[in-house]
Design a protein around this motif. Sequence first.
Motif, PDB file in Angstrom:
ATOM      1  N   ASP A   1       0.953  -1.172  -0.300  1.00 41.88           N
ATOM      2  CA  ASP A   1      -0.142   0.114   0.159  1.00 41.88           C
ATOM      3  C   ASP A   1       0.533   1.406  -0.295  1.00 41.88           C
ATOM      4  O   ASP A   1       0.447   2.212  -0.727  1.00 41.88           O
ATOM      5  CB  ASP A   1      -1.087   0.004   1.092  1.00 41.88           C
ATOM      6  CG  ASP A   1      -2.028   0.938   1.300  1.00 41.88           C
ATOM      7  OD1 ASP A   1      -2.197   0.946  -0.337  1.00 41.88           O
ATOM      8  OD2 ASP A   1      -2.326   1.757   1.885  1.00 41.88           O
TER       9      ASP A   1
ATOM     10  N   TRP B   1       4.078   1.452  -1.346  1.00 39.79           N
ATOM     11  CA  TRP B   1       4.830   1.231  -3.193  1.00 39.79           C
ATOM     12  C   TRP B   1       3.352   2.312  -2.998  1.00 39.79           C
ATOM     13  O   TRP B   1       3.655   2.793  -4.704  1.00 39.79           O
ATOM     14  CB  TRP B   1       5.157   0.749  -3.285  1.00 39.79           C
ATOM     15  CG  TRP B   1       5.202   0.103  -4.525  1.00 39.79           C
ATOM     16  CD1 TRP B   1       4.908  -0.326  -5.068  1.00 39.79           C
ATOM     17  CD2 TRP B   1       7.058   1.197  -4.983  1.00 39.79           C
ATOM     18  NE1 TRP B   1       6.245  -0.048  -6.385  1.00 39.79           N
ATOM     19  CE2 TRP B   1       6.631   0.420  -6.332  1.00 39.79           C
ATOM     20  CE3 TRP B   1       7.725   1.948  -4.594  1.00 39.79           C
ATOM     21  CZ2 TRP B   1       7.351   0.947  -7.574  1.00 39.79           C
ATOM     22  CZ3 TRP B   1       8.248   2.473  -5.154  1.00 39.79           C
ATOM     23  CH2 TRP B   1       8.761   2.344  -6.637  1.00 39.79           C
ATOM     24  N   GLY B   2       1.912   1.445  -3.599  1.00 42.96           N
ATOM     25  CA  GLY B   2       1.228   2.372  -3.732  1.00 42.96           C
ATOM     26  C   GLY B   2       1.012   3.827  -4.336  1.00 42.96           C
ATOM     27  O   GLY B   2       0.913   4.524  -5.282  1.00 42.96           O
ATOM     28  N   ARG B   3       1.011   4.163  -2.992  1.00 41.10           N
ATOM     29  CA  ARG B   3       1.066   5.517  -2.568  1.00 41.10           C
ATOM     30  C   ARG B   3       1.771   6.444  -2.796  1.00 41.10           C
ATOM     31  O   ARG B   3       1.539   7.310  -3.718  1.00 41.10           O
ATOM     32  CB  ARG B   3       0.582   5.539  -1.272  1.00 41.10           C
ATOM     33  CG  ARG B   3      -1.281   5.341  -1.203  1.00 41.10           C
ATOM     34  CD  ARG B   3      -1.610   6.080   0.759  1.00 41.10           C
ATOM     35  NE  ARG B   3      -0.783   4.804   1.555  1.00 41.10           N
ATOM     36  CZ  ARG B   3      -0.953   5.024   2.476  1.00 41.10           C
ATOM     37  NH1 ARG B   3      -0.490   5.815   2.781  1.00 41.10           N
ATOM     38  NH2 ARG B   3      -0.146   3.954   3.633  1.00 41.10           N
TER      39      ARG B   3
ATOM     40  N   ARG C   1       3.762   5.789  -5.520  1.00 37.32           N
ATOM     41  CA  ARG C   1       4.015   5.579  -7.196  1.00 37.32           C
ATOM     42  C   ARG C   1       3.679   7.283  -7.526  1.00 37.32           C
ATOM     43  O   ARG C   1       3.328   7.807  -8.861  1.00 37.32           O
ATOM     44  CB  ARG C   1       4.140   4.217  -7.686  1.00 37.32           C
ATOM     45  CG  ARG C   1       4.982   3.596  -7.197  1.00 37.32           C
ATOM     46  CD  ARG C   1       4.992   1.943  -7.970  1.00 37.32           C
ATOM     47  NE  ARG C   1       3.254   1.384  -7.619  1.00 37.32           N
ATOM     48  CZ  ARG C   1       3.155   0.490  -8.464  1.00 37.32           C
ATOM     49  NH1 ARG C   1       3.365   0.459  -9.602  1.00 37.32           N
ATOM     50  NH2 ARG C   1       1.643   0.136  -7.788  1.00 37.32           N
ATOM     51  N   SER C   2       1.899   6.936  -6.714  1.00 38.36           N
ATOM     52  CA  SER C   2       1.130   8.488  -7.633  1.00 38.36           C
ATOM     53  C   SER C   2       1.023   9.288  -6.670  1.00 38.36           C
ATOM     54  O   SER C   2       1.071  10.531  -7.612  1.00 38.36           O
ATOM     55  CB  SER C   2      -0.469   7.507  -6.945  1.00 38.36           C
ATOM     56  OG  SER C   2      -0.007   7.036  -5.154  1.00 38.36           O
ATOM     57  N   ASN C   3       2.698   9.941  -6.597  1.00 40.72           N
ATOM     58  CA  ASN C   3       2.686  11.277  -5.988  1.00 40.72           C
ATOM     59  C   ASN C   3       4.417  11.749  -6.858  1.00 40.72           C
ATOM     60  O   ASN C   3       5.388  10.975  -6.713  1.00 40.72           O
ATOM     61  CB  ASN C   3       3.546  11.067  -4.460  1.00 40.72           C
ATOM     62  CG  ASN C   3       3.935  12.413  -4.294  1.00 40.72           C
ATOM     63  OD1 ASN C   3       4.466  13.324  -4.383  1.00 40.72           O
ATOM     64  ND2 ASN C   3       3.876  12.623  -2.847  1.00 40.72           N
ATOM     65  N   LEU C   4       3.891  12.659  -7.876  1.00 34.09           N
ATOM     66  CA  LEU C   4       4.494  12.116  -8.687  1.00 34.09           C
ATOM     67  C   LEU C   4       5.723  13.000  -7.935  1.00 34.09           C
ATOM     68  O   LEU C   4       6.525  13.143  -8.475  1.00 34.09           O
ATOM     69  CB  LEU C   4       3.621  13.863  -9.887  1.00 34.09           C
ATOM     70  CG  LEU C   4       4.796  14.001 -11.413  1.00 34.09           C
ATOM     71  CD1 LEU C   4       5.532  13.126 -11.710  1.00 34.09           C
ATOM     72  CD2 LEU C   4       4.020  15.388 -12.289  1.00 34.09           C
TER      73      LEU C   4
ATOM     74  N   VAL D   1       7.802  10.629  -6.734  1.00 30.97           N
ATOM     75  CA  VAL D   1       8.693   9.353  -8.009  1.00 30.97           C
ATOM     76  C   VAL D   1      10.453  10.415  -8.918  1.00 30.97           C
ATOM     77  O   VAL D   1      10.969   9.935  -8.953  1.00 30.97           O
ATOM     78  CB  VAL D   1       7.808   9.424  -8.976  1.00 30.97           C
ATOM     79  CG1 VAL D   1       8.459   8.684 -10.337  1.00 30.97           C
ATOM     80  CG2 VAL D   1       7.089   8.384  -8.273  1.00 30.97           C
TER      81      VAL D   1
ATOM     82  N   ALA E   1       3.520   8.471   2.592  1.00 35.40           N
ATOM     83  CA  ALA E   1       3.183   7.315   1.933  1.00 35.40           C
ATOM     84  C   ALA E   1       3.212   6.840   3.515  1.00 35.40           C
ATOM     85  O   ALA E   1       1.928   5.764   3.414  1.00 35.40           O
ATOM     86  CB  ALA E   1       4.054   6.891   1.091  1.00 35.40           C
TER      87      ALA E   1
ATOM     88  N   ARG F   1      -3.927   8.227   3.725  1.00 27.41           N
ATOM     89  CA  ARG F   1      -4.925   6.997   2.503  1.00 27.41           C
ATOM     90  C   ARG F   1      -5.804   8.216   1.860  1.00 27.41           C
ATOM     91  O   ARG F   1      -6.570   8.486   2.876  1.00 27.41           O
ATOM     92  CB  ARG F   1      -4.642   6.318   2.766  1.00 27.41           C
ATOM     93  CG  ARG F   1      -5.370   5.400   2.525  1.00 27.41           C
ATOM     94  CD  ARG F   1      -5.870   3.978   2.871  1.00 27.41           C
ATOM     95  NE  ARG F   1      -4.568   3.079   3.223  1.00 27.41           N
ATOM     96  CZ  ARG F   1      -4.588   3.117   3.783  1.00 27.41           C
ATOM     97  NH1 ARG F   1      -5.019   3.150   5.500  1.00 27.41           N
ATOM     98  NH2 ARG F   1      -3.597   2.087   4.414  1.00 27.41           N
ATOM     99  N   LYS F   2      -6.407   8.674   0.978  1.00 24.43           N
ATOM    100  CA  LYS F   2      -7.274   8.798  -0.011  1.00 24.43           C
ATOM    101  C   LYS F   2      -8.367   7.723   0.025  1.00 24.43           C
ATOM    102  O   LYS F   2      -8.172   6.884  -0.397  1.00 24.43           O
ATOM    103  CB  LYS F   2      -6.648   9.572  -1.192  1.00 24.43           C
ATOM    104  CG  LYS F   2      -6.259  10.424  -0.766  1.00 24.43           C
ATOM    105  CD  LYS F   2      -5.848  11.336  -2.409  1.00 24.43           C
ATOM    106  CE  LYS F   2      -4.529  11.810  -2.507  1.00 24.43           C
ATOM    107  NZ  LYS F   2      -4.588  12.475  -4.057  1.00 24.43           N
TER     108      LYS F   2
END
Length: 308
Positions: free
Chosen positions: A35, A37-39, A41-44, A47, A301, A307-308
């Motif tokens: 979870d 890692w997923g959040r 990756r969604s943060n530009l 990254v 993260a 968490r959204k």
Amino acid sequence: MEKAKNLSPDLFKPAQIEKKEQDALSRKSVGYWQDVWGRFRSNLGAVLGLSLIVLTLLLAIFGPLANDYDWQTQMLDVANKESFSDHYFGTDHLGRDLWQRVWYGAKISLTIAFLAAFLDVVIGVTFGGISGYFGGRVDMVMQRILEVMYSIPNLIVIILMLLIFDPGIIPVAIAMAITGWVPMARVVRAQVMKLKSQEYVLAARTLGASHARILLKHLIPNVMGPIIIAVTFAIPSAIFFEAFLAFIGLGIRPPEASLGVLINDASTYLQIFPYQLIYPSVVLSIIILSFNLLGDGLRDALDPRMRK
């Protein structure tokens, strides 16, 4: 009761769940780190920061292989020349290749920062973990030590250290770590004090686990999130502080090169040859910005409340 019996069965109909909602409810469960890692990756920004850090590390390691020069050879016949031929960043006042010196300096600065951050983690986690876990008189005495360390200006401690030892990678890193571990210890202490009353800790204590095992196997792993975040913010602070020390003549000294040394050397020729200052300054700024972006992304993260 009579009213309830008289209610028509048509009034009780099962709720209709749309396909999208049903898929969302039945999605595959993921672990905590998946979870995270997923959040992440969604943060530009996070990254981008990680990508710039990886790129900078690769250039610091392999960048000097791009031409046939080295960071210390003097070529006075091509001194103070802007980028030409395979001198991608030009040369300095002694004719040394700036491409080589910038990436060698970045490697030195990153080495000092990573070493100082490692020492901060080792000392701060150990001190803060023991203080928060045992509490009572142990915590009171250790907190007084922290307060004394926190009240001493770190610049004074570093100056005294570097007056005793010759400036170099290890002395500078140790000098920065002498007081740099204090914020880490406070973070770890607060987290351990919050977690030590949890059920799994009480269960481990009931089963006869030693204090060291409880700290190392149960408490410290659950404090890794704040530790990682603190490290990502400590590294750019150490890089900036190393550059500051070199700029005022207390850090790495010539002919060794760090980003602070390069900036200090180039400041003399700022009005005549500004490019000598621009390249190391841009690299230093990118490194600090990248770690700050990474730290912000990891903080978002690793915090479940984000968490959204």
